[in-house]
Write a protein that holds these residues in place. Structure first.
Motif, mmCIF file in Angstrom:
data_model
loop_
_atom_site.group_PDB
_atom_site.id
_atom_site.type_symbol
_atom_site.label_atom_id
_atom_site.label_comp_id
_atom_site.label_asym_id
_atom_site.label_seq_id
_atom_site.Cartn_x
_atom_site.Cartn_y
_atom_site.Cartn_z
ATOM 1 N N MET A 1 9.347 44.990 -13.510
ATOM 2 C CA MET A 1 8.826 43.666 -13.197
ATOM 3 C C MET A 1 7.349 43.600 -13.571
ATOM 4 N N THR A 2 6.935 42.495 -14.190
ATOM 5 C CA THR A 2 5.547 42.325 -14.588
ATOM 6 C C THR A 2 4.649 42.238 -13.370
ATOM 7 N N SER A 3 3.528 42.929 -13.414
ATOM 8 C CA SER A 3 2.580 42.925 -12.304
ATOM 9 C C SER A 3 1.365 42.090 -12.666
ATOM 10 N N PHE A 4 1.003 41.159 -11.787
ATOM 11 C CA PHE A 4 -0.189 40.344 -11.969
ATOM 12 C C PHE A 4 -1.235 40.768 -10.948
ATOM 13 N N ALA A 5 -2.461 40.304 -11.167
ATOM 14 C CA ALA A 5 -3.582 40.760 -10.352
ATOM 15 C C ALA A 5 -4.099 39.658 -9.442
ATOM 16 N N THR A 6 -4.553 40.050 -8.247
ATOM 17 C CA THR A 6 -5.321 39.196 -7.357
ATOM 18 C C THR A 6 -6.505 40.021 -6.887
ATOM 19 N N HIS A 7 -7.680 39.734 -7.442
ATOM 20 C CA HIS A 7 -8.875 40.525 -7.169
ATOM 21 C C HIS A 7 -9.917 39.692 -6.431
ATOM 22 N N ILE A 8 -10.685 40.343 -5.570
ATOM 23 C CA ILE A 8 -11.898 39.770 -5.010
ATOM 24 C C ILE A 8 -13.039 40.702 -5.376
ATOM 25 N N ASP A 9 -14.014 40.143 -6.078
ATOM 26 C CA ASP A 9 -15.176 40.911 -6.524
ATOM 27 C C ASP A 9 -14.779 42.172 -7.293
ATOM 28 N N GLY A 10 -13.719 42.041 -8.094
ATOM 29 C CA GLY A 10 -13.364 43.106 -9.016
ATOM 30 C C GLY A 10 -12.404 44.150 -8.509
ATOM 31 N N ARG A 11 -11.867 44.001 -7.304
ATOM 32 C CA ARG A 11 -10.917 44.985 -6.774
ATOM 33 C C ARG A 11 -9.748 44.244 -6.129
ATOM 34 N N PRO A 12 -8.582 44.905 -5.986
ATOM 35 C CA PRO A 12 -7.430 44.230 -5.398
ATOM 36 C C PRO A 12 -7.749 43.662 -4.019
ATOM 37 N N ALA A 13 -7.370 42.395 -3.810
ATOM 38 C CA ALA A 13 -7.662 41.713 -2.548
ATOM 39 C C ALA A 13 -6.716 42.187 -1.446
ATOM 40 N N THR A 14 -7.239 42.259 -0.242
ATOM 41 C CA THR A 14 -6.422 42.609 0.917
ATOM 42 C C THR A 14 -5.982 41.346 1.627
ATOM 43 N N ALA A 15 -4.949 41.487 2.474
ATOM 44 C CA ALA A 15 -4.468 40.341 3.253
ATOM 45 C C ALA A 15 -5.563 39.812 4.166
ATOM 46 N N GLU A 16 -6.366 40.716 4.714
ATOM 47 C CA GLU A 16 -7.449 40.302 5.612
ATOM 48 C C GLU A 16 -8.488 39.456 4.874
ATOM 49 N N GLU A 17 -8.745 39.784 3.617
ATOM 50 C CA GLU A 17 -9.714 39.012 2.840
ATOM 51 C C GLU A 17 -9.151 37.661 2.405
ATOM 52 N N LEU A 18 -7.852 37.623 2.144
ATOM 53 C CA LEU A 18 -7.241 36.397 1.654
ATOM 54 C C LEU A 18 -6.959 35.396 2.770
ATOM 55 N N ALA A 19 -6.707 35.882 3.984
ATOM 56 C CA ALA A 19 -6.330 34.986 5.082
ATOM 57 C C ALA A 19 -7.332 33.861 5.320
ATOM 58 N N PRO A 20 -8.650 34.117 5.337
ATOM 59 C CA PRO A 20 -9.588 33.014 5.584
ATOM 60 C C PRO A 20 -9.599 31.964 4.483
ATOM 61 N N LEU A 21 -9.076 32.296 3.298
ATOM 62 C CA LEU A 21 -9.096 31.364 2.182
ATOM 63 C C LEU A 21 -7.950 30.357 2.230
ATOM 64 N N ALA A 22 -7.012 30.557 3.159
ATOM 65 C CA ALA A 22 -5.850 29.677 3.212
ATOM 66 C C ALA A 22 -6.241 28.224 3.438
ATOM 67 N N PHE A 23 -7.328 27.987 4.165
ATOM 68 C CA PHE A 23 -7.749 26.624 4.448
ATOM 69 C C PHE A 23 -9.159 26.364 3.925
ATOM 70 N N ALA A 104 -18.744 34.826 -3.606
ATOM 71 C CA ALA A 104 -17.684 35.792 -3.907
ATOM 72 C C ALA A 104 -16.765 35.192 -4.964
ATOM 73 N N VAL A 105 -16.028 36.061 -5.645
ATOM 74 C CA VAL A 105 -15.171 35.605 -6.737
ATOM 75 C C VAL A 105 -13.748 36.127 -6.533
ATOM 76 N N LEU A 106 -12.813 35.209 -6.484
ATOM 77 C CA LEU A 106 -11.392 35.535 -6.419
ATOM 78 C C LEU A 106 -10.792 35.283 -7.793
#
Length: 267
Positions: A1-23, A104-106
């Protein structure tokens, strides 16, 4: 399966980092199609992010830093994909805090796309985007107007400003053809990266281009219309509101030729 990336500031993003971005809606972004690990109009994407950061946050990351973040995500995914780089403040929205914090950059990647085949019909709706020069997130009106247009039997919606001028579409720039020159509508719009690529390459090809106000009443005098965005330099439009528009294959071919003349660049 093809793997895509979700990075924050150049490294794989964690669930904790992504949660505040939901809203989170105080952010801006750019979108690009990556082919063979490269993008067209890299300078335009960097300029867009820099200027929008200065507008929203009062500061911007160095271009070299942004290039490195884009490169990290591109190298972490397949050679061909879609890429979105979103710049945001960790302080979030609805707060005066965060003006002294570096943005920050996502960066996330997904399946490559070339957009719908078309031709498209566009409902003409009265609407003006807030901060039209910034490609910002959280524009609920665009999705609402798109869905309302589809419910009325159209494919999408084109915007008419308070002065009666056609400006842009939901996620698209508009361009018209008068039979010998490309016509860019004059109004407050987002200058898309694909639009800017096409414009500079048309200049290099010696193709005439005009800027003028275009109203729905002007449509019968035109010889073709397209929409364009990061997916594609041109999808034909065969109707805006109740006005049919002729097919213009030479116009479409010209836009694609101009776009393909832009070199692909690695960040």
């Amino acid at each position: 399966m093809t793997s895509f990336a979700t990075h924050i500031d150049g490294r794989p993003a964690t669930a904790e980092e992504l949660a505040p971005l939901a809203f989170a809606g105080f952010a801006h972004f750019t979108a690009a199609q990556v082919r063979d690990g490269r993008v067209r109009g890299l300078d335009l994407h960097l300029r867009r992010l820099r200027l929008a950061s200065e507008e929203l946050f009062g500061r911007a990351l160095p271009d070299d830093r942004v290039r490195a973040l884009l490169r990290a995500a591109i190298e972490d995914g397949p050679q061909d994909h879609s890429l979105t780089a979103t710049v945001y403040s960790r302080a979030g929205e609805f707060t005066a805090a965060g003006t002294d914090t570096e943005p920050a950059v996502l960066v996330r990647t997904g399946p490559a796309s070339s957009g719908p085949e078309g031709p498209l019909s566009l409902a003409a709706v009265e609407h003006e985007r807030d901060l039209p020069a910034v490609k910002h997130v959280g524009e609920v009106a665009k999705t609402r107007l798109l869905r309302q247009a589809v419910a009325r039997g159209f494919d999408d919606a084109a915007f008419v400003d308070r002065r009666g001028r056609l400006s842009e579409a939901t996620i698209w720039n508009l361009a018209f053809w008068d039979g010998s020159a490309v016509v860019w509508p004059v109004a407050d719009v987002l200058a898309g990266t694909t639009m800017s690529i096409v414009r500079r390459q048309l200049d290099r090809l010696g193709v005439p281009q005009h800027e003028r106000e275009v109203t729905p009443a002007d449509l019968p005098t035109l010889s073709g219309a397209v929409v364009m965005n990061s997916w594609t330099p041109g999808i034909p439009v065969h109707r805006i509101g109740s006005t049919p528009l002729p097919e213009a294959p030479p116009f479409l071919d010209l836009l694609h030729k101009a776009y393909e003349a832009e070199p692909l660049v690695r960040p």
